[in-house]
Design an enzyme around this catalytic site. Structure first.
Site, PDB file in Angstrom:
ATOM      1  N   GLU A  60      37.156   1.576 -16.239  1.00  0.00           N
ATOM      2  CA  GLU A  60      36.928   1.631 -17.681  1.00  0.00           C
ATOM      3  C   GLU A  60      38.140   2.136 -18.453  1.00  0.00           C
ATOM      4  O   GLU A  60      38.418   1.668 -19.565  1.00  0.00           O
ATOM      5  CB  GLU A  60      35.712   2.516 -17.983  1.00  0.00           C
ATOM      6  CG  GLU A  60      34.374   1.869 -17.661  1.00  0.00           C
ATOM      7  CD  GLU A  60      34.037   1.875 -16.178  1.00  0.00           C
ATOM      8  OE1 GLU A  60      33.130   1.133 -15.761  1.00  0.00           O
ATOM      9  OE2 GLU A  60      34.693   2.642 -15.426  1.00  0.00           O
ATOM     10  N   HIS A 129      22.924   5.457 -17.002  1.00  0.00           N
ATOM     11  CA  HIS A 129      22.733   4.108 -17.523  1.00  0.00           C
ATOM     12  C   HIS A 129      21.902   4.079 -18.803  1.00  0.00           C
ATOM     13  O   HIS A 129      21.764   3.015 -19.405  1.00  0.00           O
ATOM     14  CB  HIS A 129      22.030   3.227 -16.484  1.00  0.00           C
ATOM     15  CG  HIS A 129      22.868   2.852 -15.306  1.00  0.00           C
ATOM     16  ND1 HIS A 129      23.301   3.772 -14.393  1.00  0.00           N
ATOM     17  CD2 HIS A 129      23.345   1.655 -14.893  1.00  0.00           C
ATOM     18  CE1 HIS A 129      24.009   3.158 -13.455  1.00  0.00           C
ATOM     19  NE2 HIS A 129      24.044   1.875 -13.734  1.00  0.00           N
TER      20      HIS A 129
END
Length: 326
Positions: A60, A129
Site C-alpha cells: 500500500e 477489514h
C-alpha cells in the site's frame, strides 16, 4: 438507462472518464485480471489494456507513493486500497506528501488523484477489514473525503473526484455495494463535491448521516413519520470539506438535530458536525444535539458485528428523545 448497483456505478464512472481522458490510470491489488475483490474494476483492463489498469504487489505504501509521483507529472491516477483498514502503511505518503503538495510548491504542483477504498462493516469480514476511520483523513487539510450512499451519487461523485485538481479520498461503503439499484444514464454529469444532499424534507428534527448509515437513517425517518414526527434527512456525502451551511439551514428550521454514524463516537466526523451546530446555531436549538454511533471499541468479529452496528430502532429512539425534550 440501466439499473445498476453502487459498485457498478463506480465502475461505470471510471470507464466513462477513462474513455475521455487518456491520462487516467487505475492500479492496485487485483484490480486488473480479477477486476477487484468486489469487482469495482471488472472489465476495465480488457477495455483499456494492462498499461492503464495495472495489478500491483501487496504494498500500500508503494501504491500511494506511485500515485503521487504520477499525479505530480501530469497523469491522473486512481489508486485502490483493497480495504480501508490496509491504508495505514500508505498514510505517511497521503498525509505528509499528497495533502501538502499544492501548499509545498505554492501551487506549482497539484495532485489530481483519487484513492479509492471500500470501508465500513456489515459483511462479516475479519479484523482490519470493517472499520470506519474517515475522521482520520477528514482531519487533514489538503484532502477531500467523499462517501457516496447510493448508486446515483457514486456515479456523479466519482466523476467529480476524477476531475478534481486535488487529491480525493473516495470511500465506498461496501455493506451497500449491492443493496439497491438506480437507473443511471451514462451521461458524464457529475455531482459537486463539498455539498450535502437533502434527501427528505421535514419540520421536527434533522437527521444527518452519510455512507451506508443513510439507509438506516431513511428507514428511521419513515418510522418516525408513522408516529407523526416529520424528519428532515441530510446526506453529508463529502465529510471534508463539510457543507455546514446546508446542515445549519436545516437545523435552524427544525430546531433539533441527530447525527448518525457507523464510526465510534469519540473524535469522529459526527463530533465535528455537532460542534459546528452548537457554535453556530445554538439559539435555534430546542433540544440537545443527539448522536447515534458505533461503540468506542474495535469492530468485533462477525458473531457480534450486528450488535456493534447502529440500527433503525436506535435512531428512532434517539430522535423521539430529542423531539420530546422539554
Amino acid at each position: 438507462m440501466a439499473a445498476i448497483t453502487l459498485i457498478e456505478a463506480v465502475n461505470l464512472a471510471m470507464a466513462h472518464e477513462m474513455e475521455k481522458d487518456k491520462d487516467i490510470v487505475v492500479f492496485g491489488e487485483d484490480v486488473g485480471v480479477n477486476g477487484g475483490v468486489f469487482r469495482a474494476t471488472d472489465g476495465l483492463q480488457a477495455k483499456f489494456g494492462a498499461e492503464r489498469v495495472i495489478d500491483t504487489p501487496l504494498a500500500e505504501a508503494m501504491i500511494a507513493g506511485v500515485a503521487i509521483g504520477m499525479a505530480a507529472q501530469g497523469m491522473k491516477p486512481i489508486a485502490e486500497i483493497q480495504f480501508m483498514g490496509f491504508i495505514f502503511p500508505a498514510a505517511d505518503h497521503i498525509i505528509s506528501h499528497c495533502a501538502r503538495m499544492r501548499n509545498r510548491t505554492r501551487g506549482r504542483l497539484t495532485l489530481p488523484m483519487v484513492i479509492r477504498a471500500p470501508y465500513g462493516g456489515g459483511i462479516h469480514a475479519p479484523e482490519n477489514h470493517s472499520e470506519s476511520t474517515e475522521a482520520i483523513f477528514a482531519h487533514i487539510p489538503g484532502l477531500k473525503v467523499v462517501i457516496p450512499s447510493n448508486p446515483s451519487r457514486a456515479y456523479g461523485l466519482m466523476l467529480a473526484a476524477m476531475r478534481d485538481p486535488d487529491p480525493v479520498i473516495f470511500l465506498e461503503p461496501k455493506r451497500v455495494y449491492r443493496i439497491e439499484k438506480h437507473e443511471i444514464e451514462d451521461n458524464g454529469e457529475e455531482y459537486p463535491l463539498g455539498m450535502c444532499f437533502v434527501d427528505r424534507e421535514g419540520t421536527d428534527i434533522t437527521l444527518i448521516s452519510w455512507g451506508a448509515m443513510m439507509h438506516e437513517t431513511k428507514q428511521a425517518a419513515e418510522k418516525l413519520a408513522q408516529e407523526g414526527i416529520s424528519a428532515e434527512v441530510i446526506d453529508v456525502a463529502t465529510v471534508s470539506p463539510l457543507d455546514i451551511d446546508t446542515i445549519l439551514e436545516s437545523v435552524q428550521k427544525t430546531g433539533r438535530a441527530c447525527i448518525v454514524q457507523e464510526a465510534p463516537k469519540a473524535g469522529a466526523v459526527g463530533s465535528d458536525i455537532a460542534a459546528e451546530i452548537a457554535e453556530k446555531a445554538i439559539m435555534h436549538l430546542l433540544a440537545p444535539i443527539g448522536r447515534v454511533s458505533g461503540y468506542d471499541t474495535m469492530m468485533p468479529y462477525y458473531r457480534l458485528e450486528k450488535q456493534y452496528m447502529p440500527k433503525v430502532e436506535h435512531i428512532v429512539e434517539e430522535a423521539k428523545r430529542i423531539v420530546e425534550y422539554r
